[in-house]
Design an enzyme around this catalytic site. Structure first.
Site, short mmCIF file in Angstrom:
data_model
loop_
_atom_site.label_atom_id
_atom_site.label_comp_id
_atom_site.label_asym_id
_atom_site.label_seq_id
_atom_site.Cartn_x
_atom_site.Cartn_y
_atom_site.Cartn_z
N LEU A 227 42.09 -29.86 6.18
CA LEU A 227 42.00 -31.30 5.97
C LEU A 227 40.55 -31.76 6.07
O LEU A 227 39.81 -31.35 6.97
CB LEU A 227 42.87 -32.05 6.98
CG LEU A 227 44.35 -31.64 6.94
CD1 LEU A 227 44.70 -30.77 8.12
CD2 LEU A 227 45.27 -32.85 6.87
N SER A 228 40.12 -32.62 5.12
CA SER A 228 38.75 -33.08 5.01
C SER A 228 37.85 -31.85 4.80
O SER A 228 38.14 -31.05 3.91
CB SER A 228 38.36 -33.90 6.25
OG SER A 228 37.15 -34.59 6.03
N LEU A 229 36.78 -31.68 5.58
CA LEU A 229 35.96 -30.48 5.39
C LEU A 229 36.80 -29.22 5.54
O LEU A 229 36.50 -28.17 4.95
CB LEU A 229 34.79 -30.48 6.39
CG LEU A 229 33.80 -29.33 6.27
CD1 LEU A 229 33.13 -29.29 4.91
CD2 LEU A 229 32.76 -29.41 7.39
#
Length: 360
Positions: A227-229
């Site tokens: 998730l995200s990076l």
């Protein structure tokens, strides 16, 4: 490194509170409690202490419940405490000792919660990660899968930690796969030990090595969800770690442009990498341009249509470049899609579990 570049920006508090509202709700923080805590802030300098205090109140409540033999209530309070304590660490704050202490407290609260309500959970650690291996609840035959089940490594992002994504882990467990939610380099309890690394496939490989041989888990049918990076981390792991049979990238970057990134991101990376030049070098390595074509396993790219962070090329480019990718875009979704969880989480968990459970 100099002063607190992000925290010293004028008029930064209101946008930060608003920008993290759906993230907090998506992670399971009570929305009314979030409003009460953030309404009491005079500046973002007060954020860490206010969120730690909210977590401490839940730890105290858990202690009271446990003393009365109310195990379920104690476990629920400790899970909530872990989330609040983690959220106290989101800011690029100069007090590294306090941030590390809050991350440890979040980790300890989650460990206590699992010991009370999920005693089959196992602590798993290595040189570059720390996390929890959790097993799905076995259903009655003939629904129950026979033998070891696949495992999904859940990977957080730049300022995230394993305590933030309880809902993701629970959704996967409910669908019959094991979950190993981790903190890797630069994340959660690992942030004080080592900075982030772009070659995250080595971290995922280390996790799978540590889990291999444990009862009920099949690491040769592994998945990774980031998730995200962490979406970048999941993608690069899918490209280079052969045991990964399916992957999901949620709000993950295709590449980063350091000069275009907002101050919150550059300051966060600077602090987590240990210096500005190290952070710039790390950001330059977050680039899937030459890697996406190597991802030959099924890949689901989940994007929010309103997620538009300066300096970040989003996952739509990844979905176009990876040979076996599917794009799930929620038009009204924001970063991490905390404002639209019913539109993606069940669909994503079904997609990942189906591909791992049917893999020979």
């Amino acid at each position: 490194m100099g002063g607190m570049y992000f925290l010293d920006q004028p008029d930064v508090m209101a946008p930060f509170v608003a920008g993290n509202r759906s993230r907090a709700f998506g992670a399971g923080l009570d929305p009314f409690a979030y409003e009460r805590v953030t309404d009491g802030l005079r500046s973002l300098h007060d954020w860490p202490a206010a969120f730690r205090a909210a977590g401490a109140r839940l730890v105290a409540a858990a202690d009271e419940y446990a003393a009365q033999g109310r195990t379920v209530s104690a476990g629920e309070a400790l899970r909530g405490a872990a989330r609040w304590l983690h959220f106290s660490t989101l800011l690029p704050h100069p007090d590294a000792t306090a941030m590390a202490g809050a991350a440890r407290a979040a980790d300890e609260a989650m460990g206590r919660a699992l010991a009370l309500t999920e005693p089959s959970a196992v602590r798993v650690e290595g040189a570059s990660f720390a996390g929890w291996l959790r097993h799905p609840v076995r259903l009655e035959a003939p629904v129950a899968p026979l033998g070891p089940v696949p495992v999904v490594v859940v990977v957080p992002g730049t300022d995230s930690a394993k305590e933030e994504f309880h809902a993701v882990a629970d959704a996967l467990l409910a669908r019959g796969v094991a979950v190993c939610a981790i903190d890797g380099p630069g994340q959660g309890v690992m942030a004080a030990r080592q900075g982030p690394r772009a070659d995250y496939q080595h971290v995922v490989g280390e996790v799978l090595d540590a889990v291999a041989g444990r009862p009920g888990v099949d690491v040769e049918r592994a998945g990774v969800l980031g998730l995200s990076l962490g979406g970048y981390y999941a993608s690069v792991s899918a490209a280079y770690e052969p045991r990964v049979r399916a992957a999901v990238a949620v709000s993950g970057p295709y590449r980063l442009d350091w000069d275009g990134l907002p101050p919150f991101v550059t300051d966060t990376l600077t602090r987590r990498c240990g210096g500005r030049e190290a952070a710039r070098e790390f950001a330059g390595r977050v680039d899937l341009t030459g890697t996406a074509s190597r991802i030959d396993c099924p890949l689901l790219v989940v994007e929010g249509g309103t997620d538009d962070t300066p300096g970040v090329a989003d996952g739509t480019a990844l979905a176009a470049a990876a040979p076996n990718a599917t794009l799930l875009c929620v038009p009204h979704g924001d970063h991490l899609l905390g404002n639209s969880r019913p539109d993606w989480l069940a669909r994503t968990a079904d997609w990942l579990a189906a591909r791992l459970l049917t893999t020979p």
